[in-house]
Motif scaffolding. Structure first.
Motif, mmCIF file in Angstrom:
data_model
loop_
_atom_site.group_PDB
_atom_site.id
_atom_site.type_symbol
_atom_site.label_atom_id
_atom_site.label_comp_id
_atom_site.label_asym_id
_atom_site.label_seq_id
_atom_site.Cartn_x
_atom_site.Cartn_y
_atom_site.Cartn_z
ATOM 1 N N LYS A 64 -2.929 -0.107 17.031
ATOM 2 C CA LYS A 64 -3.539 0.875 16.154
ATOM 3 C C LYS A 64 -4.211 0.122 15.025
ATOM 4 C CE LYS A 64 -2.660 4.883 13.240
ATOM 5 N NZ LYS A 64 -1.631 5.779 12.656
ATOM 6 N N GLU A 65 -5.523 0.036 15.080
ATOM 7 C CA GLU A 65 -6.260 -0.739 14.090
ATOM 8 C C GLU A 65 -6.247 -0.015 12.753
ATOM 9 O OE1 GLU A 65 -10.844 -1.674 13.847
ATOM 10 O OE2 GLU A 65 -9.863 -3.074 15.235
ATOM 11 N N ILE A 66 -5.896 -0.744 11.709
ATOM 12 C CA ILE A 66 -5.843 -0.175 10.361
ATOM 13 C C ILE A 66 -6.906 -0.848 9.498
ATOM 14 C CG2 ILE A 66 -4.449 0.090 8.281
ATOM 15 C CD1 ILE A 66 -2.004 0.294 10.008
ATOM 16 N N THR A 67 -7.811 -0.052 8.980
ATOM 17 C CA THR A 67 -8.880 -0.536 8.118
ATOM 18 C C THR A 67 -8.787 0.151 6.766
ATOM 19 O OG1 THR A 67 -10.336 -0.949 9.999
ATOM 20 C CG2 THR A 67 -11.383 -0.763 7.842
ATOM 21 N N VAL A 68 -8.895 -0.642 5.712
ATOM 22 C CA VAL A 68 -8.783 -0.113 4.357
ATOM 23 C C VAL A 68 -10.034 -0.497 3.573
ATOM 24 C CG1 VAL A 68 -7.495 -0.156 2.202
ATOM 25 C CG2 VAL A 68 -6.281 -0.264 4.372
ATOM 26 N N SER A 69 -10.723 0.500 3.043
ATOM 27 C CA SER A 69 -11.904 0.260 2.210
ATOM 28 C C SER A 69 -11.615 0.755 0.798
ATOM 29 C CB SER A 69 -13.114 1.004 2.782
ATOM 30 O OG SER A 69 -12.948 2.409 2.654
ATOM 31 N N ARG A 70 -12.589 0.648 -0.077
ATOM 32 C CA ARG A 70 -12.420 1.111 -1.455
ATOM 33 C C ARG A 70 -12.271 2.631 -1.534
ATOM 34 N NH1 ARG A 70 -12.865 -2.651 -5.205
ATOM 35 N NH2 ARG A 70 -13.870 -4.639 -4.716
ATOM 36 N N GLN A 71 -12.664 3.317 -0.466
ATOM 37 C CA GLN A 71 -12.560 4.777 -0.452
ATOM 38 C C GLN A 71 -11.243 5.275 0.140
ATOM 39 O OE1 GLN A 71 -15.588 3.177 0.696
ATOM 40 N NE2 GLN A 71 -16.200 3.442 -1.467
ATOM 41 N N SER A 72 -10.396 4.358 0.633
ATOM 42 C CA SER A 72 -9.152 4.766 1.291
ATOM 43 C C SER A 72 -8.155 5.327 0.278
ATOM 44 C CB SER A 72 -8.528 3.577 2.011
ATOM 45 O OG SER A 72 -9.382 3.094 3.027
ATOM 46 N N PHE A 98 -11.824 -5.856 5.712
ATOM 47 C CA PHE A 98 -11.078 -4.624 5.468
ATOM 48 C C PHE A 98 -10.021 -4.293 6.524
ATOM 49 C CE2 PHE A 98 -15.435 -4.074 3.806
ATOM 50 C CZ PHE A 98 -15.134 -4.036 2.454
ATOM 51 N N THR A 99 -10.012 -4.991 7.668
ATOM 52 C CA THR A 99 -9.104 -4.647 8.763
ATOM 53 C C THR A 99 -7.878 -5.552 8.762
ATOM 54 O OG1 THR A 99 -10.930 -3.849 10.131
ATOM 55 C CG2 THR A 99 -8.890 -4.410 11.272
ATOM 56 N N VAL A 100 -6.706 -4.960 8.945
ATOM 57 C CA VAL A 100 -5.462 -5.722 9.031
ATOM 58 C C VAL A 100 -5.450 -6.499 10.354
ATOM 59 C CG1 VAL A 100 -2.944 -5.567 9.149
ATOM 60 C CG2 VAL A 100 -4.233 -3.993 7.675
ATOM 61 N N PRO A 101 -5.170 -7.808 10.331
ATOM 62 C CA PRO A 101 -5.150 -8.594 11.573
ATOM 63 C C PRO A 101 -4.165 -8.024 12.597
ATOM 64 C CG PRO A 101 -5.094 -10.041 9.670
ATOM 65 C CD PRO A 101 -4.911 -8.648 9.148
ATOM 66 N N HIS A 102 -4.512 -8.188 13.854
ATOM 67 C CA HIS A 102 -3.672 -7.717 14.953
ATOM 68 C C HIS A 102 -4.003 -8.530 16.192
ATOM 69 C CE1 HIS A 102 -7.269 -5.724 16.506
ATOM 70 N NE2 HIS A 102 -7.429 -5.167 15.322
ATOM 71 N N ALA A 103 -3.202 -8.381 17.248
ATOM 72 C CA ALA A 103 -3.456 -9.102 18.497
ATOM 73 C C ALA A 103 -4.787 -8.672 19.090
ATOM 74 C CB ALA A 103 -2.329 -8.812 19.487
ATOM 75 N N TRP A 104 -5.485 -9.625 19.680
ATOM 76 C CA TRP A 104 -6.789 -9.334 20.280
ATOM 77 C C TRP A 104 -6.622 -8.517 21.557
ATOM 78 C CZ3 TRP A 104 -10.245 -14.368 20.139
ATOM 79 C CH2 TRP A 104 -10.340 -14.815 18.818
ATOM 80 N N THR A 105 -7.660 -7.766 21.909
ATOM 81 C CA THR A 105 -7.690 -7.153 23.222
ATOM 82 C C THR A 105 -7.940 -8.254 24.250
ATOM 83 O OG1 THR A 105 -10.048 -6.685 22.965
ATOM 84 C CG2 THR A 105 -8.505 -4.934 22.368
ATOM 85 N N ALA A 130 0.243 2.462 4.172
ATOM 86 C CA ALA A 130 0.430 2.198 5.605
ATOM 87 C C ALA A 130 -0.104 0.818 5.968
ATOM 88 C CB ALA A 130 -0.271 3.269 6.432
ATOM 89 N N ALA A 131 -1.235 0.437 5.370
ATOM 90 C CA ALA A 131 -1.809 -0.885 5.623
ATOM 91 C C ALA A 131 -0.886 -1.984 5.107
ATOM 92 C CB ALA A 131 -3.178 -0.995 4.966
ATOM 93 N N LEU A 132 -0.278 -1.751 3.936
ATOM 94 C CA LEU A 132 0.651 -2.731 3.372
ATOM 95 C C LEU A 132 1.834 -2.943 4.305
ATOM 96 C CD1 LEU A 132 1.360 -4.463 0.833
ATOM 97 C CD2 LEU A 132 2.648 -2.473 0.014
ATOM 98 N N HIS A 133 2.370 -1.863 4.834
ATOM 99 C CA HIS A 133 3.489 -1.948 5.778
ATOM 100 C C HIS A 133 3.092 -2.739 7.018
ATOM 101 C CE1 HIS A 133 6.387 -0.636 8.854
ATOM 102 N NE2 HIS A 133 7.215 -0.387 7.854
ATOM 103 N N GLN A 134 1.880 -2.494 7.526
ATOM 104 C CA GLN A 134 1.407 -3.191 8.721
ATOM 105 C C GLN A 134 1.133 -4.666 8.450
ATOM 106 O OE1 GLN A 134 1.430 -2.100 11.749
ATOM 107 N NE2 GLN A 134 0.604 -4.019 12.572
#
Length: 247
Positions: free
Chosen positions: A10-18, A138-145, A25-29
């Protein structure tokens, strides 16, 4: 951690408008990805300043990752008790979302680590083309597809890393070395091949050659630490392999 069986991330992206709940949720991830757990209470106190800045939208994902990677919380957990190659592998897992692609890539970051220091190495990873292409700012790192991996070998080594319990294979030998030694790594736990198995005779011989080659490049301290990661049974198998003639 995420399984590479399907890479259902589940890709999590955080911008200035979030809004605040998305940043929480992004911090937890981020903690799950980088620390492989949530911080302990005393660690929260050390991270309180950058947490507050992130939650108040004063800094973004990439800046928070850099501050977290430079923190004593991260360095105590992964750097101070690890060999340089193992630490670099863990940094790739945490910040890039995959294992190092090959020995050349490993050597590049080993050189930065030894010449410029640990903080410069982490910064170099976050400024790398791979990080920017896959996660931007802006995107939290995660495993690649699976389709994005540079090689099947990197895919396999990443799969081992993602299934590995924290510190399960020790803090010295990276997956790349286990792979080069042709050892069995299932669920993040590596074992030496059975020397008496006929179907593995050829693999054992070639594994012996690789073993001599790899161990010959390790210093006395690294060899001692490597040996400490093995069980009694694995040490017996290791001695058997070392007795094999080098071709």
């Amino acid at each position: 951690m995420t399984s590479t069986d399907e890479f259902s991330v589940k890709e999590i992206t955080v911008s200035r408008q979030s809004p605040g709940e998305e940043r929480q949720a992004a911090l937890h991830q981020i903690y799950a990805q980088v620390l492989e757990r949530q911080p302990y209470g005393f660690e929260r106190k050390q991270l309180a300043k950058i947490e507050a800045e992130f939650l108040k939208n004063k800094i973004g994902v990439k800046r928070f990752l850099r501050e977290l990677g430079h923190s004593e919380v991260y360095l105590n957990e992964f750097y101070y008790n690890s060999s340089n190659p193992k630490f670099i592998e863990l940094c790739f897992k945490h910040f890039i979302g995959r294992a190092p692609g090959d020995s050349t890539e490993m050597h590049i970051y080993c050189d930065i680590l030894m010449r410029q220091g640990v903080k410069a190495m982490i910064t170099a990873l976050l400024d790398s083309e791979d990080y920017l292409r896959h996660f931007g700012c802006f995107t939290v790192p995660h495993a690649w597809t699976w389709a994005n991996y540079p090689s099947p070998k990197t895919f396999w080594e990443t799969d081992v890393l993602l299934h590995e319990l924290h510190g399960r294979r020790g803090w010295i030998v990276p997956t790349m070395t286990w792979h080069n030694l042709r050892l069995d790594c299932d669920g993040g736990s590596c074992s030496l091949p059975e020397p008496n198995a006929p179907q593995r005779a050829a693999a054992t011989t070639s594994g012996s050659d690789a073993l001599h080659q790899v161990l010959s490049t390790m210093g006395p301290q690294d060899l001692e630490k490597f040996a400490s990661t093995l069980s009694v049974t694995e040490r017996d198998k290791l001695r058997h392999l070392l007795m094999q003639p080098v071709r």
